[in-house]
Design an enzyme around this catalytic site. Structure first.
Site, PDB file in Angstrom:
ATOM      1  N   LYS A  95       0.840  -1.207   0.000  1.00  0.00           N
ATOM      2  CA  LYS A  95       0.000   0.000   0.000  1.00  0.00           C
ATOM      3  C   LYS A  95       0.872   1.253   0.000  1.00  0.00           C
ATOM      4  O   LYS A  95       2.071   1.184   0.289  1.00  0.00           O
ATOM      5  CB  LYS A  95      -0.909  -0.023   1.228  1.00  0.00           C
ATOM      6  CG  LYS A  95      -0.144  -0.076   2.542  1.00  0.00           C
ATOM      7  CD  LYS A  95      -1.013  -0.610   3.662  1.00  0.00           C
ATOM      8  CE  LYS A  95      -0.263  -0.553   4.980  1.00  0.00           C
ATOM      9  NZ  LYS A  95      -0.968  -1.261   6.044  1.00  0.00           N
ATOM     10  N   ARG A 141     -10.439  -0.870  14.381  1.00  0.00           N
ATOM     11  CA  ARG A 141     -10.248  -0.042  13.197  1.00  0.00           C
ATOM     12  C   ARG A 141     -11.081  -0.719  12.115  1.00  0.00           C
ATOM     13  O   ARG A 141     -12.288  -0.817  12.262  1.00  0.00           O
ATOM     14  CB  ARG A 141      -8.745   0.029  12.873  1.00  0.00           C
ATOM     15  CG  ARG A 141      -8.348   1.187  12.024  1.00  0.00           C
ATOM     16  CD  ARG A 141      -6.846   1.241  11.797  1.00  0.00           C
ATOM     17  NE  ARG A 141      -6.326   0.033  11.147  1.00  0.00           N
ATOM     18  CZ  ARG A 141      -5.070  -0.081  10.719  1.00  0.00           C
ATOM     19  NH1 ARG A 141      -4.209   0.896  10.874  1.00  0.00           N
ATOM     20  NH2 ARG A 141      -4.665  -1.186  10.135  1.00  0.00           N
ATOM     21  N   TYR A 180      16.709  30.344   7.134  1.00  0.00           N
ATOM     22  CA  TYR A 180      15.615  31.097   7.753  1.00  0.00           C
ATOM     23  C   TYR A 180      15.826  31.217   9.251  1.00  0.00           C
ATOM     24  O   TYR A 180      16.197  30.249   9.932  1.00  0.00           O
ATOM     25  CB  TYR A 180      14.285  30.381   7.504  1.00  0.00           C
ATOM     26  CG  TYR A 180      13.771  30.539   6.083  1.00  0.00           C
ATOM     27  CD1 TYR A 180      13.545  31.804   5.543  1.00  0.00           C
ATOM     28  CD2 TYR A 180      13.516  29.420   5.305  1.00  0.00           C
ATOM     29  CE1 TYR A 180      13.069  31.941   4.240  1.00  0.00           C
ATOM     30  CE2 TYR A 180      13.035  29.551   4.008  1.00  0.00           C
ATOM     31  CZ  TYR A 180      12.810  30.824   3.483  1.00  0.00           C
ATOM     32  OH  TYR A 180      12.341  30.947   2.204  1.00  0.00           O
ATOM     33  N   MET A 219      12.002  24.567   2.254  1.00  0.00           N
ATOM     34  CA  MET A 219      11.085  23.744   1.447  1.00  0.00           C
ATOM     35  C   MET A 219      11.827  22.872   0.435  1.00  0.00           C
ATOM     36  O   MET A 219      11.525  21.682   0.290  1.00  0.00           O
ATOM     37  CB  MET A 219      10.074  24.634   0.712  1.00  0.00           C
ATOM     38  CG  MET A 219       9.000  23.840  -0.009  1.00  0.00           C
ATOM     39  SD  MET A 219       7.857  24.854  -0.967  1.00  0.00           S
ATOM     40  CE  MET A 219       7.032  25.779   0.318  1.00  0.00           C
TER      41      MET A 219
HETATM   42  C1  LIG Z   1      -0.141  -2.116   6.667  1.00  0.00           C
HETATM   43  C2  LIG Z   1      -0.644  -3.450   7.035  1.00  0.00           C
HETATM   44  C3  LIG Z   1       0.242  -4.529   7.199  1.00  0.00           C
HETATM   45  C4  LIG Z   1       1.741  -4.346   7.212  1.00  0.00           C
HETATM   46  O1  LIG Z   1       2.117  -3.770   8.447  1.00  0.00           O
HETATM   47  P1  LIG Z   1       3.643  -3.458   8.836  1.00  0.00           P
HETATM   48  O2  LIG Z   1       3.558  -3.019  10.253  1.00  0.00           O
HETATM   49  O3  LIG Z   1       4.082  -2.368   7.932  1.00  0.00           O
HETATM   50  O4  LIG Z   1       4.422  -4.697   8.646  1.00  0.00           O
HETATM   51  C5  LIG Z   1      -0.310  -5.784   7.407  1.00  0.00           C
HETATM   52  N1  LIG Z   1      -1.648  -5.954   7.486  1.00  0.00           N
HETATM   53  C6  LIG Z   1      -2.525  -4.930   7.363  1.00  0.00           C
HETATM   54  C7  LIG Z   1      -3.979  -5.196   7.470  1.00  0.00           C
HETATM   55  C8  LIG Z   1      -2.052  -3.646   7.152  1.00  0.00           C
HETATM   56  O5  LIG Z   1      -2.919  -2.637   7.056  1.00  0.00           O
END
Ligand SMILES: *Cc1c(COP(=O)(O)O)cnc(C)c1O
Length: 352
Positions: free
Chosen positions: A43, A137, A253, A301
């Site tokens: 992701k 969650r 700055y 920046m």
């Molecule tokens: C992001 C995620 C992972 C990976 O987690 P890490 O802590 O980066 O290894 C695994 N399972 C789910 C559902 C996630 O959202």
């Protein structure tokens, strides 16, 4: 006719990816996962490192299970791997998303009874299920696990997510016990509980499939992983100007650094717009030919000023590496290892 526009010139800012380290991190996590298969959380564009660069390396290493968050990330992923290997964690929140999953051929991760019904109404097919065992969650509440619709799913992966795997705390065992109960009552081809940190909690947490993200990319969420995981992301910035300061000259700055004596400084092409946030002001270091050079004054920046006193031969156009080993960088900056990766922004040349 459009006039011919030359291709963009490469940025004076690049993200060097250590592909051997990436493959070795996956193999180390796969070995630690024992009999379980090892997937990859890809992701957020592989935590900012770039799907096009990362996914082929992990696929060549042997990874066959991919987890994205958003639907548009699934479309990117299937350019590189078979759609049936891709799971979409955010789940279908409307009929259009359920239809899209079927067209694309990826598996939705269903997170609620409403999503279970939506998927079945859309025609169903192979899917995954997220059960919430305590993070509160995403995920089906435990009270809904026994609903008859769940039994109608063509479930490939039944999973849950640990809230505190990076800590030694009672919550891990509580979630494990709840997930064992779930695995006993929900029929699926396979069960999956662990993120990176969870893999280090021991074999009883592994089930059939693990889902590391952070540790693939060089993050070390638990001490047990320290010797096994290597830095993957190496941000580098070019020197775009060198200047000579006299004693008493200040830089940047708000003049937060003043030269105590004559010194040589370099302006490098990275700033907070590239995720090198102001927390690095006066704290970060860059690396050049084995020298460790401090950041001076405020990060701005697009630019950061560094002390070139110990790097006499370093000049305009030379590349400096940011000191960015994730556990240490996190301790220095106060940012999480996840933030350090995902912050880096769009201006880096990637896939180099
Ligand atoms: C992001 C995620 C992972 C990976 O987690 P890490 O802590 O980066 O290894 C695994 N399972 C789910 C559902 C996630 O959202």
């Amino acid at each position: 006719m459009m006039p011919d526009i030359p291709l963009p010139h490469p940025a004076a800012l690049r993200l060097r990816l250590d592909r051997a380290a990436l493959a070795a991190n996956w193999a180390a996590l796969d070995a630690l996962s024992g009999a379980a298969r090892t997937g990859a959380a890809i992701k957020a564009d592989c935590y900012g490192l770039g799907v096009a660069a990362v996914v082929p390396v992990l696929a060549a290493a042997g990874c066959r299970d991919w987890f994205v968050a958003h639907w548009q990330e699934a479309a990117e992923a299937v350019r590189f791997v078979p759609a049936e290997q891709v799971s979409v964690l955010h789940g279908p929140i409307n009929d259009a998303e359920a239809a899209y999953a079927r067209v694309l051929g990826v598996r939705p991760v269903l997170n609620s009874l409403a999503q279970v019904r939506r998927w079945l109404a859309a025609g169903g097919g192979p899917c995954d299920l997220m059960v919430d065992t305590g993070i509160n969650r995403l995920g089906l509440p435990l009270t809904d696990v026994g609903a008859p619709e769940v039994g109608q799913l063509e479930l490939v992966t039944c999973m849950s997510h640990l809230a505190s795997a990076d800590e030694d705390c009672a919550q891990n065992a509580v979630q494990l016990a709840r997930f064992r109960d779930v695995a006993g009552s929900v029929a699926a081809q396979r069960y999956s509980l662990c993120n990176s940190a969870g893999i280090a909690l021991g074999s009883e947490y592994h089930f059939d499939l693990t889902r590391p993200g952070l540790a693939l990319y060089g993050g070390v969420p638990r001490g047990e992983l320290a010797g096994l995981i290597t830095q993957v992301a190496h941000p580098e910035a070019a020197v775009i100007q060198v200047r000579a300061l006299s004693a008493g000259d200040s830089v940047g700055y708000n003049a937060t650094f003043t030269a105590p004596a004559a010194m040589r400084v370099g302006v490098i092409s990275v700033g907070y717009a590239d995720g090198y946030l102001r927390c690095w002001s006066g704290r970060g270091h860059v690396l050049w030919q084995g020298q460790r050079l401090p950041v001076l004054g405020r990060v701005s920046m697009d630019m950061t000023i560094v002390d070139l006193s110990a790097a006499e031969n370093c000049g305009e156009g030379d590349w400096l590496g940011l000191e960015y080993a994730l556990p240490e960088a996190s301790a220095t900056s106060g940012l999480s290892q996840y933030e350090l990766l995902t912050l880096m922004g769009r201006r880096y040349s990637r896939n180099i």
